[in-house]
Design a protein around this motif. Sequence first.
Motif, PDB file in Angstrom:
ATOM      1  N   LEU A 137     -20.449 -37.736   2.659  1.00 40.35           N
ATOM      2  CA  LEU A 137     -20.018 -36.431   3.154  1.00 40.35           C
ATOM      3  C   LEU A 137     -20.016 -35.482   1.958  1.00 40.35           C
ATOM      4  N   ALA A 138     -20.800 -34.393   2.068  1.00 33.92           N
ATOM      5  CA  ALA A 138     -20.819 -33.413   0.972  1.00 33.92           C
ATOM      6  C   ALA A 138     -19.832 -32.309   1.289  1.00 33.92           C
ATOM      7  N   GLN A 139     -19.014 -31.920   0.341  1.00 35.46           N
ATOM      8  CA  GLN A 139     -18.105 -30.805   0.584  1.00 35.46           C
ATOM      9  C   GLN A 139     -17.940 -29.914  -0.643  1.00 35.46           C
ATOM     10  N   GLY A 140     -17.548 -28.680  -0.358  1.00 32.54           N
ATOM     11  CA  GLY A 140     -17.544 -27.645  -1.409  1.00 32.54           C
ATOM     12  C   GLY A 140     -16.217 -27.508  -2.124  1.00 32.54           C
ATOM     13  N   THR A 141     -15.609 -28.625  -2.512  1.00 31.38           N
ATOM     14  CA  THR A 141     -14.337 -28.574  -3.248  1.00 31.38           C
ATOM     15  C   THR A 141     -14.559 -27.905  -4.608  1.00 31.38           C
ATOM     16  N   LEU A 142     -13.667 -26.992  -4.980  1.00 30.47           N
ATOM     17  CA  LEU A 142     -13.792 -26.320  -6.277  1.00 30.47           C
ATOM     18  C   LEU A 142     -12.791 -26.881  -7.290  1.00 30.47           C
ATOM     19  N   TYR A 143     -12.985 -26.513  -8.549  1.00 30.94           N
ATOM     20  CA  TYR A 143     -12.197 -27.078  -9.645  1.00 30.94           C
ATOM     21  C   TYR A 143     -10.674 -26.876  -9.505  1.00 30.94           C
ATOM     22  N   PRO A 144     -10.221 -25.661  -9.144  1.00 33.64           N
ATOM     23  CA  PRO A 144      -8.760 -25.494  -9.015  1.00 33.64           C
ATOM     24  C   PRO A 144      -8.155 -26.451  -7.979  1.00 33.64           C
ATOM     25  N   ASP A 145      -8.901 -26.764  -6.892  1.00 31.87           N
ATOM     26  CA  ASP A 145      -8.389 -27.710  -5.880  1.00 31.87           C
ATOM     27  C   ASP A 145      -8.307 -29.118  -6.458  1.00 31.87           C
ATOM     28  N   VAL A 146      -9.300 -29.470  -7.265  1.00 37.55           N
ATOM     29  CA  VAL A 146      -9.321 -30.812  -7.865  1.00 37.55           C
ATOM     30  C   VAL A 146      -8.110 -30.969  -8.774  1.00 37.55           C
TER      31      VAL A 146
END
Length: 515
Positions: free
Chosen positions: A323-332
């Motif tokens: 599953l590809a998703q657009g998680t960004l650095y601040p969320d990580v």
Amino acid sequence: MQEGQRDTVAVLDFGGQYAHLISRRIRECGVYTELLPYNTSPATLRELRLKGLVLSGGPASVYAKDAPRCEKGVFDIGIPVLGICYGLQVLVDYFGGVVRPAERREYGRTILHAEGKAELFYGLPKRFVCWMSHGDEVEKLPSHFKSIAHSQNSFAAAVQHINLRLYGLQFHPEVHHTKHGKRLLRNFLLRICGVKPTWTMRNFLDRTIHDIRQRVGYDRVLCAASGGVDSFTTTALVQKAIGDQLTCIFVDHGLLRKGEPESVLSTLRRKLEMKVIFVDAGERFLKRLREVSDPEEKRRIIGDEFAQIFKEQSRAHGPFDWLAQGTLYPDVIESASASGPAVRIKTHHNVAGLPRSLPFKLLEPLRFLYKDEVRRLASLLGIPREIVNRHPFPGPGLAVRIIGEVTQEKLRVCRDADAIIEEELKRSRWYDKVWQVFAIVGDDRAVGVVGDLRRYGYIVTVRAVESTDAMTADWSRLPYNLLQQISTRITNEIPEVTMVTYAISSKPPATIEPQ
Ligand code: XMP
């Protein structure tokens, strides 16, 4: 940490927002950086083969009993260190100096006077404006440290070790108000750490495509598209890497903006030539939202329904391995941090981030990027400009901009008003100057008079905010004549509306979306 390696500088995180801002500025200097917890062990730092270390600011007082400090031995690694604000105080405290509550606190604009010829100030004027924000100050420097700049209230506004490459700044070079802040950071990175500025989106693109190919092999990947820039960029990137092995799923939950389902589909299919599963699920969502007015309940139902659809569709079109998703650095960083917000304000639902319970391996190619970097990457990938610059839109869509029950009528009013507002901001060239602008509709009504007749209609609230990261926001000072034009058009073109208001609350105490 990404494998491979380019020159990397780490920022030890003593307080979320401060650390992110420093990290973004370092990347703007062309240097790759990652945030690490403040108590990362010297062994881990050594393994990462860092070129330099920055200690971020933070809200604590270093003399407090439980104050966050660096682990013992961190300064023995031998790499250059720059402590910023609280980071400077950590450095001073560690080496045996004294930090105390300031007699005269310094907040805001101050003139910095540089002394001598410090490498950190290379090419900078002797005096310049800097931005201070501290309630504590250095009372006594540790031995072997010297002051290299002072301000009116701080004799140690910048300090340096006389032999080692250890530096500290009491002010914030990362904020725009500090006149030569970027140059100062660049001096630390390039002159003192000796880093090469090779962090560019072009390099990132080539490297990531290579990584995706290696990881995925011949597997099949599913990616949920929402119409936002993060998911478009993720799909375009994965498609560039593995072509036909990628399938996109786009669910219209009936809560999208005017013309959005058509334009998202056409961009995915025609411009980006993606294989897309389209699910027209408006009726399903609206049925489940009937008579629901609690904001969190609405969010829960939408998340749940989306997960159902996702499962059905992946069963029908699968199997998919990834599953590809657009998680960004601040969320990580936020989800990795133990010190997340104690109180849940809203259950954010990111369409692409939802179905974690499904048996997929996760592909998150944007997990090292900030939003502005994603926008640059999107442009490189040929994603149309209107998508790259489009304002963020919440996963639950217009449901969180409709106060009370989501009815067909309120949905229509909200959608039409939103379209007028967007059109007017674009026409007046205000659209790119604000973070977000949209319409809110609730159940309150106002009496109007239309051609001598009484009309009891909806109140539409216009919300426009300025922000850099959505954590805080201020309301936009839109010109009166633009507000007037918006108001006139809304009441003229949407007969159900009798009054238009403008929201003038900042975040905090309000939030950006009303629900
Ligand atoms: P708030 O309203 O919490 O919003 O101040 C901060 C930013 O997040 C967006 N937002 C969301 N984005 N799913 C999303 O993907 C959500 O459920 C969601 N709720 C709010 C909001 O538009 C703003 O940019």
